[in-house]
Design an enzyme around this catalytic site. Structure first.
Site, PDB file in Angstrom:
ATOM      1  N   ASP A 178       0.831  -1.192   0.000  1.00 57.37           N
ATOM      2  CA  ASP A 178       0.000   0.000   0.000  1.00 57.37           C
ATOM      3  C   ASP A 178       0.877   1.257   0.000  1.00 57.37           C
ATOM      4  O   ASP A 178       1.864   1.346   0.741  1.00 57.37           O
ATOM      5  CB  ASP A 178      -0.891  -0.031   1.253  1.00 57.37           C
ATOM      6  CG  ASP A 178      -1.795   1.176   1.363  1.00 57.37           C
ATOM      7  OD1 ASP A 178      -2.654   1.344   0.486  1.00 57.37           O
ATOM      8  OD2 ASP A 178      -1.632   1.942   2.328  1.00 57.37           O
ATOM      9  N   GLU A 229       1.739  -0.347  -5.027  1.00 53.65           N
ATOM     10  CA  GLU A 229       0.865   0.774  -5.344  1.00 53.65           C
ATOM     11  C   GLU A 229       1.804   1.974  -5.444  1.00 53.65           C
ATOM     12  O   GLU A 229       2.194   2.556  -4.435  1.00 53.65           O
ATOM     13  CB  GLU A 229      -0.188   0.984  -4.253  1.00 53.65           C
ATOM     14  CG  GLU A 229      -1.170   2.088  -4.596  1.00 53.65           C
ATOM     15  CD  GLU A 229      -2.181   2.345  -3.490  1.00 53.65           C
ATOM     16  OE1 GLU A 229      -3.355   2.634  -3.803  1.00 53.65           O
ATOM     17  OE2 GLU A 229      -1.805   2.272  -2.302  1.00 53.65           O
TER      18      GLU A 229
END
Length: 702
Positions: free
Chosen positions: A343, A380
């Site tokens: 993330d 990401e």
């Protein structure tokens, strides 16, 4: 109930956490500025006071910046915390040691938040009665010869899902909804769909209470789990028996592997549940705040926030890098996971001064660790402070969530003109972003929807978000959805609008599965699940977010379509190439690997600013694989497209999104044309492709 007190020996500092050794349990924790350290032992998870407090002697239980001891004969199942006293100099050193705080072991593998009070942990002073705590357990799990699957990423189809929400709906029919065991019961569904990996939203233990006050006032908690506090521990709330969370997670992994499905974890290394200066003290803040977090150089009271969550983990400090890599190794070696999705991974690329580093130690240590060399690593590739690295993420092996693919395909399918050259590039694996740096199509994880933003049905049903239920006055969540409601905003009974929405949903899935790279679909999109227009359901642990199993049968045509497209992809190696397309014939084959067209052959209309259509012919990678011809018509009217003649083959309709379910299994559709004569000049054939639709033809041998 434990009555006795246990003898203590010096122990050693070479392994963080709690580990069984011959004589007992060795405990070790890091703290640079602690001057005293206590180990608190509890006989029960809910015990308010410890049955033994062990004060560590700095002369024998302190090596470098590590505190350690060996508790002789301590039984498995004992709960524990740490308590530190020492420097609290937030302005200069950044240390935030509070002698009243009971601190969770950062290396804990089993944790409990049964007594947890986040608000109390935000205030100075004693919180022993309301703190999280860890448990020391022997590890004798029987893996029964299980191993990570090592499915090549280019052959993968990823299914992003929330573990709890997948079976929490009353319609799930599982014995233990919302748990690791519940997911096991639904493996036959995943196997039928045909996906190769589940990508689980955070399952490392997180703080459910970490939401804004207005959101908490509505009774909401942190649902998505992007609020990690323990990087080695499975989340206890996903376990039927929380104290067995580690083994229940392993049972799930083992069952998925038996079905041929790999496990990818969404990991949150960019920030923790401790927030900024006003946030709670859980573990890192009370042991090594000045090491673990990015702090302002001029005023160490201030946290640099590149994540939008109050703090940023100082990933490239040597101690933190080692800690995080050890966590990854633990999940691969001891928990058998197949990969990780990171993330806000660009926050991990920031050096200790906050500036991005191409040779960021945490990223290269992850890429080059021998034990991780067959583990999928997916970034990401952006953070919340403007660092956007899609196509330029450090390293070579890292795959990336291709946000440019998502945004472009959303615009293309809703009918925006002039995008054809880039659409072709994205369909072909985004060579403009990856090939120049020696990377491959597999570096691009293609997606149209994910947990963050509109899901598929809402993408074709709403143009503006509806997040009022989150308690933040609709300020949260992105306003840039690049969506189209097909003529009516939100729910409708209009049959024409509903037909168009279903067709647009099929178009998105079709394009995704026909693109080079790695496709990822969002759980529930295969049954057209809606979130009522909420594009930020981080706090919606309710039917708005849960997978509604009662819709599987009513939405069976969409399920069959997605399953059929996955099957098409898996039986056509030409869709899963590990090298970029060149437009030249593959060795031993007569056809170019790809040929681009428009309504007419070999005329794709690259320079036409109003163009909304594209076609291409994809050769098989071997003589046994039928070529494919794909037509994308995003005009509002049907159009006639020329079909290339292939001597010795005849074109058969395989996909047509104008139809429901839209996929024709091999052998079920009649050929479109008579066989092309050979030799001689073959006649030109055309097919009519409906408005806003997609067609795929297979060239079968005559």
């Amino acid at each position: 109930m434990i009555q006795q007190e246990y003898r203590v020996q010096p122990g050693n500092w070479d392994q963080g956490g709690a580990a069984f050794v011959d004589d007992g349990v060795n405990f070790c924790v890091f703290s640079r500025y602690a001057e005293r350290m206590e180990l608190l032992l509890f006989d029960r998870e809910e015990a308010i006071t410890p049955f033994q407090v062990i004060e560590l002697d700095p002369r024998v239980n302190h090596t470098f910046f590590f505190w350690h001891c060996l508790v002789v004969g301590l039984p498995s199942g004992t709960w524990y915390n740490w308590r530190a006293a020492g420097r609290c100099d937030t302005r200069e050193s950044g240390a935030r040691i509070d002698p009243g705080k009971a601190l969770l072991d950062p290396w804990a593998t089993t944790v409990s938040d049964r007594l947890w009070d986040r608000a109390r942990a935000c205030r100075p002073g004693d919180n022993c009665a309301t703190a999280m705590r860890a448990q020391v357990l022997r590890d004798d799990y029987d893996w029964e010869d299980d191993r990570p699957l090592h499915i090549p990423l280019n052959e993968s189809v990823i299914y992003e899902m929330h573990l709890g929400g997948f079976t929490r709906h009353p319609s799930s029919g599982v014995a233990h909804p919302g748990t690791y065991r519940g997911l096991i019961d639904k493996i036959p569904y995943l196997a039928e769909l045909g996906i190769t990996h589940v990508e689980l939203l955070p399952i490392m233990a997180f703080d459910c209470q970490d939401v804004p006050p207005a959101t908490a006032a509505l009774g909401h908690q942190n649902y998505w789990g992007y609020s990690t506090h323990s990087f080695f521990a499975p989340h206890p709330h996903f376990a039927h028996e929380p104290a067995r969370a580690r083994d229940e997670f392993r049972d799930m992994v083992k069952a998925l592997h038996r079905a041929g499905i790999g496990v990818i974890l969404d990991v949150v290394f960019n920030h923790t549940a401790e927030g900024g200066a006003a946030g709670p003290t859980i573990n890192f803040k009370g042991l090594g705040n000045e090491v673990f977090y990015h702090l302002d150089f001029s005023d160490r009271r201030l946290y640099r926030d590149y994540t939008g969550c109050g703090n940023t983990v100082n990933c490239n400090h040597p101690i933190v890098t080692r800690f995080l890599v050890d966590a990854l190794l633990y999940w691969v070696r001891r928990m058998h996971v197949d990969g990780f999705r990171f993330d806000l991974a660009s926050a991990l690329a920031r050096g200790e001064d906050g500036n991005p580093l191409y040779h960021a130690p945490i990223l290269w240590a992850t890429e080059l660790a021998p034990a991780l060399n067959r583990t999928h690593i997916i970034a990401e590739a952006w953070d919340a402070a403007g660092l956007y690295q899609v196509g330029d993420f450090p390293g070579f092996r890292w795959a990336e969530w291709n946000g440019r693919y998502r945004d472009l395909m959303r615009a293309f399918v809703r009918g925006e003109p002039g995008l054809i050259p880039e659409v072709a590039t994205r369909l072909a694996g985004s060579s403009d972003m990856y090939e120049v740096r020696g990377r491959r199509p597999v570096n691009s994880v293609n997606f149209v929807t994910c947990h963050d933003g509109f899901n598929l049905w809402d993408l074709v049903s709403f143009e503006t978000k509806r997040n009022q239920a989150n308690g933040e006055e609709n300020r949260d969540g992105s306003d840039n959805n690049i969506s189209w409601n097909c003529g009516i905003e939100g729910p409708t009974d209009d049959p024409e609008v509903l037909r168009l929405r279903r067709r647009q949903a099929r178009n998105f899935i079709g394009i995704l599965m026909l693109s080079q790279g790695v496709p990822m679909i969002l759980s529930g999109d295969e049954i057209l699940r809606s979130k009522d227009g909420n594009n930020n359901t981080y706090c919606q642990d309710n039917e708005r977010s849960w997978f509604d199993w009662s819709q599987v049968q009513p939405q069976r045509p969409m399920f069959d379509y997605v399953r059929g497209l996955i099957g098409l992809r898996r039986r056509h190696p030409s869709l899963t190439r590990d090298r970029f397309l060149t437009g030249a014939p593959d060795p031993g084959l007569s056809l170019p690997d790809i040929t681009w067209h428009g309504m007419n052959l070999d005329l794709p209309g690259w320079t036409n600013p109003g163009n909304r259509a594209l076609a291409f012919t994809l050769a098989g990678v071997s003589p046994d694989e039928p070529p494919l011809h794909v037509v994308l018509n995003m005009w509002q009217d049907p159009l006639d497209f020329a079909v290339p003649p292939l001597p010795g083959r005849r074109w058969t309709l395989t996909v047509d999104t104008m139809a429901e379910p839209g996929v024709f299994p091999p052998g079920t559709a009649a050929p479109l044309f008579d066989p092309v004569p050979d030799p001689g000049e073959p006649p030109l054939r055309r097919i009519r492709v409906g408005a806003r639709s997609l067609v795929v033809l297979e060239a079968q041998l005559t």
